[in-house]
Design an enzyme around this catalytic site. Structure first.
Site, PDB file in Angstrom:
ATOM      1  CB  SER A  67       2.263  -2.067  -4.693  1.00 36.84           C
ATOM      2  OG  SER A  67       0.345  -2.227  -5.057  1.00 36.84           O
ATOM      3  CE  LYS A  70      -0.100  -2.510  -0.807  1.00 32.58           C
ATOM      4  NZ  LYS A  70      -0.703  -1.962  -2.361  1.00 32.58           N
ATOM      5  CB  SER A 131       0.361  -6.373  -3.229  1.00 28.59           C
ATOM      6  OG  SER A 131       1.425  -5.184  -3.198  1.00 28.59           O
TER       7      SER A 131
END
Length: 441
Positions: A67, A70, A131
């Site tokens: 993640s 991101k 997230s």
């Protein structure tokens, strides 16, 4: 019997050799080269203002980042906001893909209604704090029209930023196989985002410097999604090192965690203490999936803050010893003074201030008139000459301090140039005569 004694002697000798080896210069060198021994596949620590690398381990190896991808999604959103292409209060209604992903309880998500209307601000906070994967995909669609086109933007921006070891395949950091068979077109169904630790540090550095407001959101320990509505839900930050959370570390105010089966425990952190901001990246930290990254990050941050402090090696408008001028061809003056365009401050290892040396790197040995005041003529390179390894800088192995012309040098008129040519002719002639006469004797 004699054979048994020989075997015993060999065993004693081997044991002795191993003991000596443990204290050999080679072993000491290895320990010095890895002062903190971060237990992860890759790691890096960078002082943000100078780009000086304080520690590095396999930093150029491209690895899954989960993640933390991101961060690029956030960068492109903040860029679009700044350019006026997207607005914070702009509304979005989920399509079938985003809705389906948002309902997957095996993924980090805020559930979205199929007929719901959400602001860019809500989706951004869900992405940066919790997230939320579907929220990140929604942002990619808002910015580029589709996640597939957004992936193209991600890779294009990475190249613009100077990243070298990267491959973005989706906006979330999930493995493509987790996207319900709807992964971005043009990408492999079994692929995932992979970036080196160095490039993640570079992305974090650019993000924090160009859009410092990211820290206002990334530093929120916990909040609520759609507070005061029927869809209200808690959004705790996965960054447990933030204030008030279980792994709290003084000074940490960002940036992004990540974890998948293949990426392991990952974390890009940033923290500020005593006027020094550092960025650390750990990829596939060993230990528990959700705590290993914090254990290794703490080790890195402790090393940075306990062993380094910011020191000024040169002030603004200061000359560099042994390189204070550059020759100027066809100028009213035949040389120009050069100075620093700003103060050179770098993190210095405690007690080793004298082991850091700055060196001038000139773009050209000679300039051609006219030369403008403050015209860039070179940069400063800084090296550490101590016992430990010098990891250089995040980019180009030089600081971001430029050497510039202290004053303007106009082009010389024809008369001055003519007189110089005559003078040069006679000087060369005289030198030739001296050489010939000297040869006689």
């Amino acid at each position: 019997m004699k054979s048994k004694k020989i075997k015993q002697l060999i065993m004693v000798f081997v044991a002795f050799a191993m003991t000596i080896g443990a204290f050999s210069p080679t072993s000491k060198a290895k320990a010095a080269n890895d002062p903190i021994n971060v237990d992860a596949k890759a790691a890096i620590i960078v002082e943000a203002s100078s780009g000086k690398i304080l520690y590095s381990k396999n930093a150029d190896k491209r690895l899954p980042i989960a993640s933390m991808a991101k961060m690029m999604t956030e960068y492109l959103l903040l860029e679009a906001i700044k350019e006026g292409k997207v607005k914070w209060d702009q509304k979005y209604t989920p399509d079938d893909y985003v809705y389906e992903i948002s309902q997957d309880k095996n993924l980090s998500n805020v559930p979205l209604r199929k007929d719901g209307s959400y602001t860019v601000k809500e989706l951004y906070e869900a992405t940066a704090i919790y997230s939320a994967n579907a929220a990140a995909i929604a942002l990619s669609e808002i910015i580029a029209g589709s996640e597939s086109k957004f992936v193209e933007l991600m890779n294009k921006k990475a190249k613009e930023l100077g990243m070298k070891n990267y491959k973005f395949v989706n906006a979330t950091g999930l493995e493509n196989k987790e996207l319900h068979g709807k992964h971005p077109s043009g990408t492999n169904p079994n692929d995932e985002n992979k970036v080196s630790a160095r490039d993640m540090a570079l992305l974090a550095d650019r993000l924090v410097k160009k859009y410092p407001e990211i820290l206002d959101t990334a530093s929120i320990s916990k909040t609520k999604f759609r507070k005061g509505t029927d869809d209200e839900m808690d959004m705790p930050n996965w960054n447990f090192m933030l204030k008030g959370l279980v792994q709290e570390y003084k000074g940490v105010d960002g940036l992004k965690t990540g974890s998948t089966d293949s990426a392991g425990s990952c974390f890009t952190a940033t923290a500020e203490r005593n006027g020094m901001r550092v960025i650390s990246v750990v990829l596939n930290a060993k230990g528990d999936l959700h705590t290993g990254r914090f254990k290794e990050t703490k080790k890195m941050l402790d090393y940075a803050f306990n062993h380094f402090s910011m020191k000024q090696l040169y002030g603004k408008n200061e000359t560099i010893k042994g390189k204070n001028t550059v020759e100027v061809d066809k100028g009213s003056e035949q040389e120009v003074n050069i100075v620093t365009d700003k103060a050179l401050k770098i993190p210095v290892k405690n007690g080793e201030e004298k082991r850091y040396k700055a060196k001038a790197i000139l773009n050209k040995k000679e300039l051609t008139a006219p030369v403008k005041k403050d015209e860039k003529v070179g940069r400063l390179s800084v090296s550490y000459q101590g016992e430990e390894k010098d990891y250089g800088f995040l980019e180009n192995n030089v600081s971001d301090v430029n050497l510039v012309a202290k004053e303007e040098v106009e082009e010389a008129n024809w008369f001055v140039l003519t007189m110089r040519s005559i003078g040069s002719f006679f000087a060369n002639l005289w030198n030739s005569i001296v050489d010939v006469v000297t040869g006689w004797f």
